[in-house]
Design an enzyme around this catalytic site. Sequence first.
Site, PDB file in Angstrom:
ATOM      1  N   ASP A 138       0.815  -1.210   0.000  1.00  0.00           N
ATOM      2  CA  ASP A 138       0.000   0.000   0.000  1.00  0.00           C
ATOM      3  C   ASP A 138       0.852   1.265   0.000  1.00  0.00           C
ATOM      4  O   ASP A 138       0.641   2.179  -0.803  1.00  0.00           O
ATOM      5  CB  ASP A 138      -0.923  -0.020   1.224  1.00  0.00           C
ATOM      6  CG  ASP A 138      -1.732   1.250   1.374  1.00  0.00           C
ATOM      7  OD1 ASP A 138      -2.896   1.248   0.949  1.00  0.00           O
ATOM      8  OD2 ASP A 138      -1.203   2.254   1.917  1.00  0.00           O
ATOM      9  N   VAL A 166      -5.274   2.242  -0.180  1.00  0.00           N
ATOM     10  CA  VAL A 166      -5.138   1.546  -1.464  1.00  0.00           C
ATOM     11  C   VAL A 166      -5.498   0.073  -1.291  1.00  0.00           C
ATOM     12  O   VAL A 166      -6.210  -0.513  -2.120  1.00  0.00           O
ATOM     13  CB  VAL A 166      -3.721   1.697  -2.036  1.00  0.00           C
ATOM     14  CG1 VAL A 166      -3.626   1.024  -3.402  1.00  0.00           C
ATOM     15  CG2 VAL A 166      -3.341   3.168  -2.155  1.00  0.00           C
ATOM     16  N   ASP A 167      -5.023  -0.539  -0.217  1.00  0.00           N
ATOM     17  CA  ASP A 167      -5.410  -1.922   0.080  1.00  0.00           C
ATOM     18  C   ASP A 167      -6.920  -2.039   0.240  1.00  0.00           C
ATOM     19  O   ASP A 167      -7.556  -2.957  -0.298  1.00  0.00           O
ATOM     20  CB  ASP A 167      -4.732  -2.398   1.368  1.00  0.00           C
ATOM     21  CG  ASP A 167      -3.338  -2.947   1.131  1.00  0.00           C
ATOM     22  OD1 ASP A 167      -3.032  -3.359   0.006  1.00  0.00           O
ATOM     23  OD2 ASP A 167      -2.551  -2.969   2.098  1.00  0.00           O
ATOM     24  N   LEU A 168      -7.510  -1.134   1.007  1.00  0.00           N
ATOM     25  CA  LEU A 168      -8.940  -1.221   1.285  1.00  0.00           C
ATOM     26  C   LEU A 168      -9.766  -1.016   0.022  1.00  0.00           C
ATOM     27  O   LEU A 168     -10.736  -1.743  -0.225  1.00  0.00           O
ATOM     28  CB  LEU A 168      -9.326  -0.187   2.348  1.00  0.00           C
ATOM     29  CG  LEU A 168      -8.632  -0.347   3.700  1.00  0.00           C
ATOM     30  CD1 LEU A 168      -9.025   0.786   4.640  1.00  0.00           C
ATOM     31  CD2 LEU A 168      -8.964  -1.693   4.332  1.00  0.00           C
ATOM     32  N   GLY A 171      -9.516  -4.074  -2.085  1.00  0.00           N
ATOM     33  CA  GLY A 171     -10.401  -5.105  -1.548  1.00  0.00           C
ATOM     34  C   GLY A 171     -11.847  -4.873  -1.941  1.00  0.00           C
ATOM     35  O   GLY A 171     -12.579  -5.824  -2.269  1.00  0.00           O
TER      36      GLY A 171
END
Length: 386
Positions: A138, A166-168, A171
């Site tokens: 991220d 960015v990860d969230l 997802g």
Amino acid sequence: MSALSGVKVLDLSRVLAGPWCGQALADLGADVIKVESFDGDDTRGMGPLYLGEISAYFACANRNKRSLCLDLHRPESAEVIRALVKDADVLIENFRTGTAERLGVGYEALRAVNPRLIYCSISGYGRTGPDATRAGYDYAVQAEGGLMAITGERDGAPNKVAVAVVDLATGQNATIAVLAALLQRERTGRGQQVAVSLFDTQLSWLANIGSSVLFTGQDAPRYGNEHASIVPYQDFRASDQHFVLTVANEKLWQALCEAVGRPEWIDDPRFCSNRQRVLNREAVSDGLQAIFATRPMAHWLAEFGRRGIPCAPINSVKQALESPLAKANGNVIERDGIPMVASPLKLAESPVELRHAPPRLGAHSREILEQAGLDFDRYAALGVVK
């Protein structure tokens, strides 16, 4: 019934983007089996905040799942995955490009077992192209994808966002792709591979700022807590503390001018439209700041609230989680002594439910293998499961 009751998901991912997708599907009612190495998901060790053996980081992305502890580097593990895939609907993985294939759990191998499988691949930079084999994190993608360049004070250093956005977001994109593929399968009877990447997601999340750069060919400046194209839309300092004010249209601007005792600003040619206010940003901000500094925040929030002008205090995380609004909305939940932030999804006919706390490592290994008709003791003796 929950929206995804009867849907079976194998979550082979770790850390955040993949597990976030798996948790969303689990909250919607899917049976999500979290496949972990003998060391467990990396986030199990991301302390020092723990309740028992569950870390705060692990807890945020792994509720409503069952844990299967499996050594994918043992050749017999592929037998276990194939047995589970036979009646699975979705598989989520975020291995480096090529790793799933080396482990015998790549898309082509598993599609041969179950042509209806939705195979979700999450990567840092895409499964093809020059950076396909790079590990994606991220923080690095916030930097490479332009987000850090537009985050932070105007004259300060670039900053990352405190949460791994960015990860969230990746997802969430994975969840959307999986749900779309499940709907498509209802029409065709066939599964498919879907792919999302952190880098692609970050570029899409540049939104209006990315569009502005494409329109003009000019790079995006950093505005700190101000909005690039709306004025006033920023934080201000009252006599005691800071607050946020968001004036996004002319009706609100007129109400603000009345609230601060400056009705003459409504017809002032410098301020008569948002376009003009953006061009005269400093005059607007400085004029308002001088007024706001004369009274405490509570006074201004009350004044704006009466007029329907969007504004807010700048709460700490603790204040936000303990706020009356969070309590009224049921945003904080608990299971088996583990507090968590609830799913934001509200479905009237098939509400999300908290069925399982984040699982202990391997808590369901025997149960999962036996349900698949496999001999747990045999595979445990081979060092494949525990």
